[in-house]
Design an enzyme around this catalytic site. Sequence first.
Site, mmCIF file in Angstrom:
data_model
loop_
_atom_site.group_PDB
_atom_site.id
_atom_site.type_symbol
_atom_site.label_atom_id
_atom_site.label_comp_id
_atom_site.label_asym_id
_atom_site.label_seq_id
_atom_site.Cartn_x
_atom_site.Cartn_y
_atom_site.Cartn_z
ATOM 1 N N PHE A 86 -6.169 -8.507 25.051
ATOM 2 C CA PHE A 86 -5.435 -8.032 23.875
ATOM 3 C C PHE A 86 -4.207 -7.276 24.360
ATOM 4 O O PHE A 86 -4.322 -6.346 25.155
ATOM 5 C CB PHE A 86 -6.347 -7.096 23.080
ATOM 6 C CG PHE A 86 -5.677 -6.376 21.941
ATOM 7 C CD1 PHE A 86 -5.395 -7.041 20.754
ATOM 8 C CD2 PHE A 86 -5.352 -5.030 22.045
ATOM 9 C CE1 PHE A 86 -4.794 -6.376 19.693
ATOM 10 C CE2 PHE A 86 -4.752 -4.353 20.995
ATOM 11 C CZ PHE A 86 -4.465 -5.037 19.816
ATOM 12 N N VAL A 87 -3.034 -7.694 23.899
ATOM 13 C CA VAL A 87 -1.795 -7.006 24.276
ATOM 14 C C VAL A 87 -1.068 -6.537 23.025
ATOM 15 O O VAL A 87 -0.897 -7.294 22.064
ATOM 16 C CB VAL A 87 -0.866 -7.920 25.131
ATOM 17 C CG1 VAL A 87 0.465 -7.217 25.405
ATOM 18 C CG2 VAL A 87 -1.544 -8.308 26.441
ATOM 19 N N ILE A 88 -0.660 -5.286 23.047
ATOM 20 C CA ILE A 88 0.113 -4.712 21.942
ATOM 21 C C ILE A 88 1.090 -3.716 22.544
ATOM 22 O O ILE A 88 0.792 -3.083 23.563
ATOM 23 C CB ILE A 88 -0.823 -4.038 20.905
ATOM 24 C CG1 ILE A 88 -0.067 -3.666 19.626
ATOM 25 C CG2 ILE A 88 -1.533 -2.817 21.497
ATOM 26 C CD1 ILE A 88 -0.996 -3.324 18.449
ATOM 27 N N CYS A 89 2.275 -3.603 21.932
ATOM 28 C CA CYS A 89 3.277 -2.652 22.424
ATOM 29 C C CYS A 89 2.843 -1.241 22.034
ATOM 30 O O CYS A 89 3.028 -0.818 20.892
ATOM 31 C CB CYS A 89 4.650 -2.993 21.846
ATOM 32 S SG CYS A 89 5.924 -1.839 22.357
ATOM 33 N N GLU A 121 2.490 5.376 31.324
ATOM 34 C CA GLU A 121 3.244 6.182 30.355
ATOM 35 C C GLU A 121 3.048 5.659 28.935
ATOM 36 O O GLU A 121 2.878 6.430 27.989
ATOM 37 C CB GLU A 121 4.735 6.201 30.725
ATOM 38 C CG GLU A 121 4.980 6.998 31.999
ATOM 39 C CD GLU A 121 6.411 6.868 32.541
ATOM 40 O OE1 GLU A 121 6.662 7.433 33.614
ATOM 41 O OE2 GLU A 121 7.252 6.187 31.907
ATOM 42 N N GLU A 122 3.069 4.337 28.794
ATOM 43 C CA GLU A 122 2.898 3.740 27.461
ATOM 44 C C GLU A 122 1.501 4.030 26.902
ATOM 45 O O GLU A 122 1.350 4.406 25.739
ATOM 46 C CB GLU A 122 3.132 2.223 27.545
ATOM 47 C CG GLU A 122 4.586 1.867 27.807
ATOM 48 C CD GLU A 122 4.776 0.515 28.494
ATOM 49 O OE1 GLU A 122 5.939 0.166 28.774
ATOM 50 O OE2 GLU A 122 3.777 -0.187 28.773
ATOM 51 N N GLN A 123 0.515 3.851 27.759
ATOM 52 C CA GLN A 123 -0.864 4.066 27.295
ATOM 53 C C GLN A 123 -1.118 5.537 26.976
ATOM 54 O O GLN A 123 -1.770 5.865 25.977
ATOM 55 C CB GLN A 123 -1.866 3.561 28.347
ATOM 56 C CG GLN A 123 -1.754 2.041 28.554
ATOM 57 C CD GLN A 123 -3.059 1.397 29.003
ATOM 58 O OE1 GLN A 123 -4.146 1.893 28.708
ATOM 59 N NE2 GLN A 123 -2.963 0.282 29.716
ATOM 60 N N HIS A 125 -1.522 -8.386 32.170
ATOM 61 C CA HIS A 125 -1.527 -7.066 31.510
ATOM 62 C C HIS A 125 -2.880 -6.382 31.654
ATOM 63 O O HIS A 125 -3.921 -6.996 31.451
ATOM 64 C CB HIS A 125 -1.174 -7.210 30.022
ATOM 65 C CG HIS A 125 0.290 -7.462 29.814
ATOM 66 N ND1 HIS A 125 0.888 -8.645 30.187
ATOM 67 C CD2 HIS A 125 1.279 -6.675 29.328
ATOM 68 C CE1 HIS A 125 2.184 -8.574 29.925
ATOM 69 N NE2 HIS A 125 2.452 -7.394 29.401
ATOM 70 N N SER A 183 3.102 1.239 32.446
ATOM 71 C CA SER A 183 1.917 1.074 31.612
ATOM 72 C C SER A 183 1.187 2.405 31.408
ATOM 73 O O SER A 183 0.715 2.703 30.310
ATOM 74 C CB SER A 183 0.986 0.036 32.253
ATOM 75 O OG SER A 183 -0.156 -0.127 31.467
HETATM 76 N N1 LIG Z 1 -3.078 -4.599 27.047
HETATM 77 C C1 LIG Z 1 -1.921 -4.018 26.691
HETATM 78 O O1 LIG Z 1 -1.452 -4.126 25.565
HETATM 79 N N2 LIG Z 1 -1.293 -3.316 27.655
HETATM 80 C C2 LIG Z 1 -0.146 -2.606 27.453
HETATM 81 N N3 LIG Z 1 0.552 -2.397 26.261
HETATM 82 C C3 LIG Z 1 1.572 -1.568 26.573
HETATM 83 O O2 LIG Z 1 2.406 -1.150 25.764
HETATM 84 N N4 LIG Z 1 1.562 -1.269 27.897
HETATM 85 C C4 LIG Z 1 0.526 -1.886 28.483
HETATM 86 O O3 LIG Z 1 0.162 -1.857 29.627
#
Ligand SMILES: NC(=O)NC1NC(=O)NC1=O
Length: 176
Positions: A121-124, A88-90, A69, A86
């Site tokens: 660190f990963v988060i939705c 779009e999410e970011q 990620h 990613s």
């Molecule tokens: N580091 C991290 O959480 N990356 C991401 N989270 C997300 O929702 N899309 C990502 O790329």
Amino acid sequence: MNMDIAAVNALPYEDFVNIFGNVVEKCPIITAAVWSRRPFVNFTALEAAISEFIDELPESGKEGILRCHPDLAGRDLHGGTLTRESREEQAGAGMDALNSVEASNMARLNEEYKERFGFPFVICARMTDKANILRQLSERCRNERAVERARGIEEVKKICRLRLQALVVSEASNKL
Ligand SMILES: NC(=O)NC1NC(=O)NC1=O
């Protein structure tokens, strides 16, 4: 795209991997493995197959998934090398529009987190916002490694569910 589950089940593995290969970020091996579990009775079964494959991995494999990620508001965002999903999410969570204080906090905390755990660190991002991301990042830095590994994987599964929903009609929307 909005395939129904019958259309998903009919895909040869080449197409299945092309279409679903990034539901877990940069881990098409997961998608390719899960193709063997067809036919999926519904959306939930497809999601569960991915989830079970992840759960069966050794801890090193789970950490490997996390390491695939990109950082939030990190090098890939600034260099334009994020995957489409990613990016779009970011952007949705405002990671592409941080002020300079937010940007330096984000960079410092991301580095601290990676230094401590050896994975990012990963988060939705779609299920939260900028303020909460910064708060979670500083709080989660203090957790134990095993707790964070599990927490990161939970977030990967949330990201995966939303990416799948963008591609497959779920039974809930089927009933509409
Ligand atoms: N580091 C991290 O959480 N990356 C991401 N989270 C997300 O929702 N899309 C990502 O790329």
